[in-house]
Design a protein around this motif. Sequence first.
Motif, PDB file in Angstrom:
ATOM      1  N   ARG A  81      -0.498   2.054 -10.744  1.00 41.28           N
ATOM      2  CA  ARG A  81      -1.081   3.376 -10.644  1.00 41.28           C
ATOM      3  C   ARG A  81      -2.192   3.492 -11.661  1.00 41.28           C
ATOM      4  NH1 ARG A  81       1.532   9.456 -11.484  1.00 41.28           N
ATOM      5  NH2 ARG A  81      -0.491  10.487 -11.329  1.00 41.28           N
ATOM      6  N   HIS A  88      -5.078   9.042 -10.140  1.00 43.07           N
ATOM      7  CA  HIS A  88      -4.578   9.443  -8.827  1.00 43.07           C
ATOM      8  C   HIS A  88      -4.873   8.405  -7.767  1.00 43.07           C
ATOM      9  CE1 HIS A  88      -4.275  13.932  -9.991  1.00 43.07           C
ATOM     10  NE2 HIS A  88      -3.439  13.159 -10.634  1.00 43.07           N
ATOM     11  N   ILE A 124      -4.879   7.169  -2.904  1.00 43.39           N
ATOM     12  CA  ILE A 124      -3.506   7.411  -2.454  1.00 43.39           C
ATOM     13  C   ILE A 124      -3.438   8.293  -1.212  1.00 43.39           C
ATOM     14  CG2 ILE A 124      -3.149   9.401  -3.998  1.00 43.39           C
ATOM     15  CD1 ILE A 124      -0.433   6.847  -3.415  1.00 43.39           C
ATOM     16  N   GLU A 125      -4.381   9.228  -1.050  1.00 50.39           N
ATOM     17  CA  GLU A 125      -4.288  10.170   0.072  1.00 50.39           C
ATOM     18  C   GLU A 125      -4.328   9.469   1.422  1.00 50.39           C
ATOM     19  OE1 GLU A 125      -6.174  10.399  -2.603  1.00 50.39           O
ATOM     20  OE2 GLU A 125      -7.297  12.289  -2.580  1.00 50.39           O
ATOM     21  N   GLY A 126      -5.020   8.343   1.473  1.00 50.77           N
ATOM     22  CA  GLY A 126      -5.175   7.690   2.769  1.00 50.77           C
ATOM     23  C   GLY A 126      -4.011   6.798   3.141  1.00 50.77           C
ATOM     24  N   ILE A 127      -3.080   6.587   2.225  1.00 52.14           N
ATOM     25  CA  ILE A 127      -2.089   5.534   2.436  1.00 52.14           C
ATOM     26  C   ILE A 127      -0.714   6.077   2.802  1.00 52.14           C
ATOM     27  CG2 ILE A 127      -0.777   3.751   1.195  1.00 52.14           C
ATOM     28  CD1 ILE A 127      -3.477   2.823   1.992  1.00 52.14           C
ATOM     29  N   LYS A 128      -0.121   5.474   3.807  1.00 54.28           N
ATOM     30  CA  LYS A 128       1.222   5.850   4.202  1.00 54.28           C
ATOM     31  C   LYS A 128       2.194   4.696   4.034  1.00 54.28           C
ATOM     32  CE  LYS A 128       1.811   9.516   7.521  1.00 54.28           C
ATOM     33  NZ  LYS A 128       1.378   9.961   8.826  1.00 54.28           N
ATOM     34  N   PHE A 181       5.207   7.315  -8.511  1.00 54.71           N
ATOM     35  CA  PHE A 181       3.955   7.797  -7.924  1.00 54.71           C
ATOM     36  C   PHE A 181       4.007   7.692  -6.393  1.00 54.71           C
ATOM     37  CE2 PHE A 181      -0.684   6.699  -7.075  1.00 54.71           C
ATOM     38  CZ  PHE A 181      -1.145   8.007  -7.209  1.00 54.71           C
ATOM     39  N   LYS A 185       6.268  10.323  -4.866  1.00 58.17           N
ATOM     40  CA  LYS A 185       5.630  11.639  -4.791  1.00 58.17           C
ATOM     41  C   LYS A 185       4.676  11.728  -3.616  1.00 58.17           C
ATOM     42  CE  LYS A 185       5.718  13.824  -9.169  1.00 58.17           C
ATOM     43  NZ  LYS A 185       5.699  12.916 -10.309  1.00 58.17           N
ATOM     44  N   ALA A 186       3.958  10.647  -3.395  1.00 59.59           N
ATOM     45  CA  ALA A 186       2.955  10.658  -2.344  1.00 59.59           C
ATOM     46  C   ALA A 186       3.541  10.320  -0.970  1.00 59.59           C
ATOM     47  CB  ALA A 186       1.840   9.680  -2.695  1.00 59.59           C
ATOM     48  N   GLU A 246      12.281  11.861  -0.684  1.00 60.77           N
ATOM     49  CA  GLU A 246      12.566  12.942   0.259  1.00 60.77           C
ATOM     50  C   GLU A 246      12.861  12.369   1.617  1.00 60.77           C
ATOM     51  OE1 GLU A 246       9.273  15.661   0.547  1.00 60.77           O
ATOM     52  OE2 GLU A 246       9.112  15.501  -1.634  1.00 60.77           O
ATOM     53  N   GLN A 292      10.573   9.143   9.642  1.00 61.25           N
ATOM     54  CA  GLN A 292       9.968  10.471   9.807  1.00 61.25           C
ATOM     55  C   GLN A 292      10.788  11.381  10.717  1.00 61.25           C
ATOM     56  OE1 GLN A 292       5.776  10.390  10.826  1.00 61.25           O
ATOM     57  NE2 GLN A 292       5.601   8.372   9.922  1.00 61.25           N
TER      58      GLN A 292
END
Lengths: 164, 334
Positions: free
Chosen positions: B17, B20, B35-39, B56, B59-60, B81, B212
């Motif tokens: 990490r 961000h 990170i936003e683009g990665i699943k 990290f 969280k993402a 989660e 999911q």
Amino acid sequence: MKVTGTLVNYYFHCKRQCWLHANKINLEDNSEDVRIGKILHELRAEGNKNSEIAIESIKIDKLTPDYLIEHKKSDANIEAAKWQTLFYLKILKDKGIERKGKIQFDEKNKQEKTIIYVDLTEDIEKRLQELEQEIIDYCSSATPSPAILDKKCKRCAYYDYCYI
Amino acid sequence: MMGRSTKYLMSMGELKRKDHSLVFRNDKGNTYIPIEGIKEIYCLNEVSLNTKLFQFLSKAGVTVHFFDYHHQYCGTFYPKEQLVSGKLTVMQAQAYMNKRMDIAKAIVQGIAGNIHQVLYHYYKHDRKDLKPFLDWLRKDVPVYLAKDLDSKQVLFIEGEIWRKFYTSFSSFLPADFVMNKRVRRPPDNPMNALVSLGNSILYSKTVSQIYQTHLNQTISFLHEPSESRFSLSLDLCEVFKPIIVFRTIFENVNNRKLQVEKHFERKLNYCLLNKQGKEIFLSSLEERFNSVFQHPVLKRKVSYKTAIKLDAYKLIKLIVENKPFVPFSVKELK
Ligand code: SF4
């Protein structure tokens, strides 16, 4: 099970949605935008405490000396929003906090904001009590009622699940 | 490079990490991955990671899949989660008791139908010797499956379908890509190497898609629930193998994008894709996962990856609302 404001809202919006949500088959927040929003929010909030007020199972947007204020993104279902807010008012009243309800619909593309005021009456309180039992009974039934395609389904998180 | 939300790490290195962002460091230097683009991240080589990174990723909401040297699946890191529904788990277990054979048969029927579709393409292009197998898939398999069977018998039919399918390769693939026999650990020839890697990736994708939903990954129907930590993935990925894994293999091989001399590493007792081969195969596989089709029921474009999740929804619908389970079929798209 515990009835929440969201469940009350869904019960008016679509019983099937209420059943699925109550049985923890919750498909909300699946879209890419929401996911990214959540990640950014989480990252920014790292360290900070959440500023939302939560009492028991309810999350309240804002509490002023006169009002409990509930924000909604669309006025697609006013009836559902009304009962949800009334449900919150009742929980607060039971805690000794008396307020009136103010629902604000902040729709993106509309200039004027619709605002609706609601207040508890004896009849409404009685109805809320029955409602709570109705919701519990319905959500404990074995299966949800079948999906009936409707224009509200277009924006619903359960759309794929309901129609596949 | 490849699909927006999936990152394949193919060289040795360290994933960390940095603010961000994710950074992958190898002998060539640092690569930043927002990170936003990665699943999903696939570690196909030795990658070092630390707990700070896992916090990290958690969280993402990013899943990480690990593979060993022979491209066998080792395990998955899940963000914390998880969607759980006690009610659904109980009902899923009930479905295992009461509807296991219905579901298992539906999956095997789905495999037969999708293999038929994939091979029909070659039959139309003058591979007439495929006819007996195609007829067997279309006429005989449904008759076998209509009988009163136990799980071993259903698995036996499934085994027969795959065996005959592998044998059929000789009629439309170059000789050096013919399979002879499916050998898994480790793969012994180029075709087995492709199938192993392709199936492992499909399996992990299915794990992520089921993740999911609220299904319990350990309760499976065609496979024994004891088979693996995620045996439901073994079930739900089956019907996608012909369409996603094998179609991608056939196209790459027949267009000579993948060649035995150039893209494989042969050792005494095993055969694996080399770095270039892996890149070619994985990017075309990823492309296939992300390619879209018009969904006949939902009336919008849906990717093959999403189609896996939709099959999971169909299974929930059978479990909760008793709607017959019909897994994904290429046929219904036409
Ligand atoms: S998609 Fe329609 S039927 Fe299904 S839960 Fe939503 S509103 Fe109800």
